[in-house]
Design a protein around this motif. Structure first.
Motif, short mmCIF file in Angstrom:
data_model
loop_
_atom_site.label_atom_id
_atom_site.label_comp_id
_atom_site.label_asym_id
_atom_site.label_seq_id
_atom_site.Cartn_x
_atom_site.Cartn_y
_atom_site.Cartn_z
N SER A 61 0.82 -1.22 0.00
CA SER A 61 0.00 0.00 0.00
C SER A 61 0.85 1.27 0.00
O SER A 61 0.38 2.34 -0.40
CB SER A 61 -0.95 0.00 1.20
N LYS A 83 1.30 3.54 -3.16
CA LYS A 83 0.36 4.60 -3.51
C LYS A 83 0.96 5.98 -3.27
O LYS A 83 0.48 6.98 -3.81
CB LYS A 83 -0.93 4.45 -2.70
N GLU A 84 1.99 6.04 -2.46
CA GLU A 84 2.62 7.33 -2.13
C GLU A 84 3.57 7.79 -3.23
O GLU A 84 4.05 8.93 -3.20
CB GLU A 84 3.38 7.22 -0.81
N LYS A 110 4.66 8.23 -7.50
CA LYS A 110 4.07 8.47 -8.81
C LYS A 110 4.96 7.95 -9.95
O LYS A 110 4.50 7.77 -11.06
CB LYS A 110 3.86 9.97 -9.01
N LYS A 125 -2.66 -2.56 -8.40
CA LYS A 125 -3.60 -2.38 -7.29
C LYS A 125 -3.36 -1.06 -6.54
O LYS A 125 -4.24 -0.56 -5.83
CB LYS A 125 -3.49 -3.54 -6.30
N ASN A 126 -2.15 -0.54 -6.69
CA ASN A 126 -1.77 0.65 -5.92
C ASN A 126 -1.37 1.82 -6.81
O ASN A 126 -0.73 2.77 -6.37
CB ASN A 126 -0.61 0.30 -4.98
N THR A 145 -1.87 5.15 -9.06
CA THR A 145 -2.71 6.34 -9.02
C THR A 145 -2.60 7.12 -10.32
O THR A 145 -1.64 6.96 -11.08
CB THR A 145 -2.30 7.26 -7.84
N SER A 151 0.63 8.63 -12.89
CA SER A 151 1.86 7.88 -12.64
C SER A 151 2.56 7.48 -13.94
O SER A 151 1.96 7.42 -15.01
CB SER A 151 1.55 6.61 -11.84
N SER A 157 -5.83 -1.65 -11.81
CA SER A 157 -5.99 -0.26 -11.35
C SER A 157 -7.31 0.36 -11.78
O SER A 157 -7.78 1.32 -11.15
CB SER A 157 -4.84 0.60 -11.90
#
Length: 462
Positions: A76, A79-80, A82, A112-113, A115, A118, A143
């Motif tokens: 997870s 997700k932070e 890019k 899955k993570n 954004t 990216s 995604s």
């Protein structure tokens, strides 16, 4: 402000997916300039990194201890970031077909993570088309985003040479590619942050993918040629190293030498190219011929070890052989696809007991993948033959006198003792072959042939 500027200003982060011999040095290099998340599914490896331990020995414990990379096994955290770099292994199966499981799994995890906005850059070795035809659909499915609209992809083949402290990420020209001009521009600028040698912009992602597989295929073919020469010259009774030194005096002679070809690149990449060629209806001739020669060299080395032992009147079944070096190349703990294992297996087929010494190899990987347990140099005693397979720096410090002490003591090794027992023997007339009681196999020519033979050893090398 585009993604590159956001990364430089630390408003966005870079992630490395896969922290092995390639991914970890990349993460550490980028962390000197920007914020980096280092992700790997191997929790044990992550804990080592967090504790300042470098199991790959690529950058060293001190650098790992002081790096600002945020090491994690929590997906997870991706997700932070890019800008994502995927550097996972791409091995081959037993039938030599590509095993894309790691890169597909990494794509699922990243998808899955992922954004919006990216960029995903793959560094794993693949055949042309994998990034766009296999990885992109997985990223989109996981995604729910659309490639080219919500995120973009690129490919930049890894060129890090494990164990090489000269040719590093910073000093090797980096091939980069992107699905469009905007992606290519950002990807180029991001890599230029750490690659001092600069970048080369490939025309397309497929061109960059193809460039990677032919780099190692070319090297594989050249080494196969040298291995074939060593087989021919061995039959002729000619020293291959001496021949190559003589031929090397010509300005355009290529500097390659015979050897065992393993590892995660040279011994694998050619199969990725020939696999794709087969799909297109073309059966490779030169590439697969070279692969066959190199794949068979472990057996060839073992057979010649046995032949040398027979010549010195050794009992093969039950003989003891010490093998020095089991990694796929010198000065690295990496044992992936090492062809030294082929030598061991073949010798064991003859009933030979093989003791393996390697202060550099990853002990856990050896045990888990090959069932091999290491011995210490001081434990090597009463052997019938020694094989120096990998020229680690530690082994280069070993002298011939040290090697001789490891062998079984024989009458002909101790001429003075024999003189006391049989003073009437004319030892000056003992032939050279009669005095060679123990075998030294020196695959990479670490020792001097004449000195070894003068020391009473049956010496053989590729």
């Amino acid at each position: 402000m585009n993604l590159y500027e956001q990364i430089v200003n630390r408003q966005e982060k870079i992630s490395l997916v896969g922290l092995g011999y390639v991914g970890m040095p990349i993460a550490v290099a980028f962390a000197k300039k920007v914020d980096v998340i280092g992700f790997d599914i191997n929790k044990q490896k992550i804990e080592l990194y967090k504790n300042g331990i470098d199991p790959t020995k690529e950058v060293g414990n001190e650098i790992i201890k002081n790096t600002t990379v945020q090491f994690t096994s929590d997906e997870s955290k991706l997700k932070e970031a890019k800008f994502h770099i995927v550097a996972v292994p791409t091995p081959v199966r037993d039938d030599h077909t590509p095993d894309l499981t790691p890169v597909e799994s990494a794509s699922r995890t990243l998808g899955k993570n992922l954004t919006k906005g990216s960029i995903v850059v793959f560094e794993s070795t693949v055949y042309p088309g994998v990034t766009e035809d296999i990885c992109v659909p997985i990223l989109e499915k996981e995604s729910g985003l659309k490639c080219g609209v919500d995120f973009k992809v690129g490919y930049s083949p890894e060129r890090i040479n494990p164990g090489d402290k000269v040719h590093r990420l910073e000093t090797i020209t980096k091939v980069v590619s992107g699905q469009d001009d905007e992606a290519l521009d950002i990807i180029s600028k991001v890599y230029e942050l750490v690659v001092e040698a600069g970048v080369y912009k490939a025309e397309t992602i497929r061109v960059a993918e193809a460039a990677k597989v032919i780099e190692n295929s070319q090297r594989d073919i050249n080494i196969a040629f040298m291995n074939e020469l060593s087989i021919i010259f061995n039959k002729m009774g000619i020293d291959t190293k001496a021949v190559l030194e003589a031929a090397g005096t010509k300005w355009n002679f290529l500097n390659f030498s015979p050897g065992l070809v393993g590892g995660h690149c040279i011994g694998v990449d050619p199969y990725y190219l020939t696999y794709k060629a087969e799909q297109m209806g073309y059966h490779s001739q030169i590439i697969l011929s070279g692969r066959k020669i190199n794949d068979d060299m472990g057996k060839y080395v073992a057979e010649n070890t046995v032949k040398q032992m027979i010549k010195t009147n050794k009992q093969i079944n039950g003989a003891k052989v010490a093998l020095f070096g089991v990694t796929f190349k010198e000065n690295t703990p990496d044992v992936r696809n090492t062809k030294v294992v082929d030598v061991i297996k073949e010798l064991e087929e003859y009933g030979v007991e093989v003791k393996v010494v390697d202060p550099t190899a990853d002990k856990e990987d050896l045990r888990r993948n090959y069932g091999i347990y290491l011995s210490e140099v001081e434990d090597i005693k009463e052997i019938d033959a020694a094989i120096f397979a990998v020229p680690h720096n530690e082994f280069r410090a070993i002298q011939l006198e040290d090697v001789k002490k490891m062998f079984k003591s024989t009458e002909s090794n101790n001429v003075d003792a024999m003189k006391e027992v049989a003073a009437t023997i004319d030892f000056e007339k003992v032939t050279e072959s009669e005095r060679k009681d123990n075998v030294l196999i020196d695959l990479k020519g670490m020792f001097n042939r004449k000195e070894a033979e003068d020391a009473g050893l049956a010496y053989w090398r590729l």
